[in-house]
Design an enzyme around this catalytic site. Structure first.
Site, short mmCIF file in Angstrom:
data_model
loop_
_atom_site.label_atom_id
_atom_site.label_comp_id
_atom_site.label_asym_id
_atom_site.label_seq_id
_atom_site.Cartn_x
_atom_site.Cartn_y
_atom_site.Cartn_z
N VAL A 11 8.95 -34.79 25.57
CA VAL A 11 7.96 -33.76 25.23
C VAL A 11 7.88 -33.56 23.72
O VAL A 11 6.79 -33.48 23.14
CB VAL A 11 8.32 -32.44 25.96
N LYS A 35 18.97 -42.08 17.31
CA LYS A 35 17.57 -41.93 17.69
C LYS A 35 16.69 -41.69 16.45
O LYS A 35 15.64 -42.31 16.29
CB LYS A 35 17.44 -40.75 18.66
N GLU A 151 4.43 -27.16 28.72
CA GLU A 151 3.76 -28.45 28.58
C GLU A 151 3.51 -29.05 29.95
O GLU A 151 4.40 -29.06 30.79
CB GLU A 151 4.67 -29.37 27.74
N LYS A 207 4.42 -22.60 34.62
CA LYS A 207 4.88 -23.99 34.62
C LYS A 207 5.59 -24.34 35.93
O LYS A 207 5.31 -25.37 36.55
CB LYS A 207 5.82 -24.21 33.43
N PHE A 252 -3.49 -35.84 43.66
CA PHE A 252 -2.14 -35.59 44.20
C PHE A 252 -2.11 -35.56 45.71
O PHE A 252 -1.38 -34.80 46.32
CB PHE A 252 -1.54 -34.31 43.59
N GLY A 256 3.26 -41.43 49.82
CA GLY A 256 4.17 -42.43 49.27
C GLY A 256 5.59 -42.18 49.70
O GLY A 256 5.84 -41.50 50.71
N CYS A 263 10.66 -34.05 36.28
CA CYS A 263 10.17 -32.66 36.38
C CYS A 263 10.21 -32.08 37.79
O CYS A 263 10.85 -31.06 38.02
CB CYS A 263 8.75 -32.57 35.85
N LYS A 324 7.50 -43.82 38.82
CA LYS A 324 6.06 -44.07 38.89
C LYS A 324 5.73 -45.16 37.87
O LYS A 324 6.60 -45.49 37.05
CB LYS A 324 5.28 -42.79 38.64
C1 UDX Z 1 4.72 -34.04 36.40
C2 UDX Z 1 3.47 -33.16 36.28
O1 UDX Z 1 2.33 -33.90 36.73
C3 UDX Z 1 3.28 -32.69 34.85
O2 UDX Z 1 2.17 -31.81 34.78
C4 UDX Z 1 4.55 -31.98 34.42
O3 UDX Z 1 4.43 -31.55 33.09
C5 UDX Z 1 5.75 -32.89 34.57
O4 UDX Z 1 5.85 -33.33 35.91
P1 UDX Z 1 5.35 -36.58 35.89
O5 UDX Z 1 6.69 -36.26 36.49
O6 UDX Z 1 5.30 -37.35 34.62
O7 UDX Z 1 4.52 -35.23 35.65
O8 UDX Z 1 4.57 -37.47 36.96
P2 UDX Z 1 3.44 -37.30 38.07
O9 UDX Z 1 2.36 -38.26 37.77
O10 UDX Z 1 3.06 -35.90 38.26
O11 UDX Z 1 4.23 -37.85 39.35
C6 UDX Z 1 5.40 -37.22 39.85
C7 UDX Z 1 5.88 -37.87 41.12
O12 UDX Z 1 4.99 -37.60 42.19
C8 UDX Z 1 5.98 -39.39 41.06
O13 UDX Z 1 7.15 -39.81 41.72
C9 UDX Z 1 4.74 -39.87 41.79
O14 UDX Z 1 4.89 -41.15 42.37
C10 UDX Z 1 4.59 -38.80 42.84
N1 UDX Z 1 3.22 -38.65 43.34
C11 UDX Z 1 2.25 -38.15 42.53
C12 UDX Z 1 2.92 -38.99 44.66
O15 UDX Z 1 3.79 -39.45 45.42
N2 UDX Z 1 1.65 -38.80 45.11
C13 UDX Z 1 0.67 -38.30 44.33
O16 UDX Z 1 -0.46 -38.15 44.83
C14 UDX Z 1 0.97 -37.96 42.99
#
Ligand code: UDX
Length: 438
Positions: A11, A35, A151, A207, A252, A256, A263, A324
């Site tokens: 972040v 780093k 964020e 959040k 979303f 899967g 997060c 992902k």
């Molecule tokens: C998430 C939130 O989207 C973001 O707003 C927050 O700030 C941090 O957490 P991130 O963890 O980077 O972001 O990934 P995201 O794309 O949201 O996917 C999270 C998980 O959900 C992944 O394992 C993804 O595969 C899964 N997922 C997401 C699904 O299984 N199905 C979906 O439809 C969407």
């Protein structure tokens, strides 16, 4: 404006580079010397599309600086962001705030003049009050405001998410702080991103509520997909059918192997703990967490079923390890639980991931890591798609079919079409698309 980021992690680094790109002068501070030295050489410690160019151009323009000296970074800054980690505390699931509190103490000693201290790390309700208390205790004379500015960026799309957010949430009641935050984000208003002012505690809660809601949405469609397999429905059509209702929305709703990442797992747990502490348990999120945990093991069972009830002595090729695509992040990746369960059941695992292998090696042992999807398929009894990297969508499936010991594909991300897989001679199973297709 002069901005400081405490913590050059995901972040902090993305936000720092983007603020610099808006024209602010940004200093990123991190205690990790290696780093900071790497960043000064132009090496980016994480894989995030576009971040290397963004950092390089802003370093060149002398708007983005890196240092290990917090005092140097914080002096004269108008806004200091706390973007340090808040991992789950071992044992109880609460967010570990020790880095946040330390940052508050360090900032207090180093700041000069009126400073807005902004928590960007995901922190439980009431953390802003605690940060304010710590700073006031350390520097009773100082002029400052503590603001919550959560964020919402997603890994893999972090720069776009930062520059074109759905909204910016700023938690403060102080006019002076609102003005500083408005100036910081001014370039985004040109893109019409709404700026939402709330109380500090409300911003902190937003959040957690957002992440828990999204985790719930994913878990809901995952359970619907299980039902689809029993009754012969198609979860992708269900998702489209409900998602076209504006009140639900189409995003979303991809079924899967369960959500993972840095997060959702951590934030859902922390929200559960906070809610329990305040005697207002959020049972729906408690259920989501437990359903999501069980789901990963259920995905391993799906592979075992696809191989006729046993994987003992069999080779399973795995495509995709990161939680992902477009990241090298292995934190809470479903692949970890799935692969471990398959190994426990006696399978040999051969795995490929475009970016995640180095990180995967730290959390998964006894895996044969290979350089290409074809090597993963070669001689395998089953091929499992765990992460939907684009590169896996365009594979030469005919070639894969001819290389495998048994043409069994378990597609946990629904990236292939069942009819096409059947016509190529695969025994194909996916998530929530028709009666158990094997
Ligand atoms: C998430 C939130 O989207 C973001 O707003 C927050 O700030 C941090 O957490 P991130 O963890 O980077 O972001 O990934 P995201 O794309 O949201 O996917 C999270 C998980 O959900 C992944 O394992 C993804 O595969 C899964 N997922 C997401 C699904 O299984 N199905 C979906 O439809 C969407």
């Amino acid at each position: 404006m002069r901005v400081t980021m405490i913590g050059a992690g995901y972040v902090g680094l993305v936000s720092g580079a983007c603020f610099a790109d808006f024209g602010h002068t940004v200093t990123c501070v991190d205690t990790h010397e290696g780093k900071i030295a790497a960043l000064k050489r132009g090496e980016i410690p994480i894989f995030e599309p576009g971040l290397d160019d963004l950092v390089a151009s802003n370093v060149k323009a002398e708007r983005l600086f890196f240092t290990t000296s917090l005092a140097e970074g914080v002096a004269d800054a108008e806004a200091v962001f706390i973007a340090v980690g808040t991992p789950s505390r071992r044992g109880d699931g609460h967010a570990d705030l020790s880095y946040v509190h330390q940052a508050a103490r360090d900032i207090a000693s180093a700041m000069t003049g009126y400073t807005v201290i902004v928590t960007k790390s995901t922190v439980p309700v009431g953390t802003g009050d605690e940060v304010e208390r710590i700073i006031r205790e350390t520097r009773p004379d100082a002029e400052f405001s503590v603001v919550s500015n959560p964020e919402f960026l997603r890994e893999g799309a972090a720069i776009i998410d930062f520059k074109r957010p759905d909204r910016i949430v700023v938690g403060t009641d102080e006019e002076r702080a609102k003005e500083v935050m408005t100036n910081l984000y001014r370039p985004l208003f040109l893109n019409q991103s709404p700026l939402l002012f709330t109380s500090r505690r409300t911003a902190e809660l937003i959040k957690y509520a957002a992440n828990a809601f999204l985790a719930t949405k994913i878990t809901f469609i995952n359970e619907i997909s299980d039902l689809c397999e029993k009754v012969g429905g198609n979860v992708q059509d269900v998702a489209r059918g409900i998602g076209l209702d504006n009140r639900i929305g189409s995003k979303f709703l991809h079924a899967g192997p369960g959500y993972g990442g840095s997060c959702f797992p951590k934030d859902t747990l922390a929200l559960i703990k906070t809610a329990q502490d305040y005697d207002a348990p959020i049972r729906i999120v408690e259920t989501v967490v437990s359903v999501n945990d069980q789901r990963k093991r259920a995905m391993a069972r799906k592979v075992i079923t696809a191989l006729g009830g046993s994987v003992r002595g069999k080779t399973v090729g795995v495509l995709g390890l990161t939680f992902k695509p477009n990241t090298d992040d292995m934190r809470d990746a479903p692949s970890i639980a799935i692969i471990t369960a398959l190994q426990d059941a006696g399978a040999t695992i051969r795995a490929h991931d475009p970016e995640g292998v180095e990180q995967a090696k730290m959390v998964l042992s006894n895996v044969d890591y290979v350089d290409s999807p074809y090597q993963a398929a070669d001689g395998a009894d089953a091929l499992v798609i765990v992460t939907e990297w684009d590169a896996f969508r365009a594979l030469d499936l005919k070639r894969i079919q001819s290389m495998m010991a048994q043409p069994v594909v378990v597609d946990l991300r629904n990236i292939y079409r069942p009819e096409e897989m059947a016509s190529l001679g695969f025994r194909y199973s996916s998530v929530g698309r028709g009666l158990a297709d094997l």
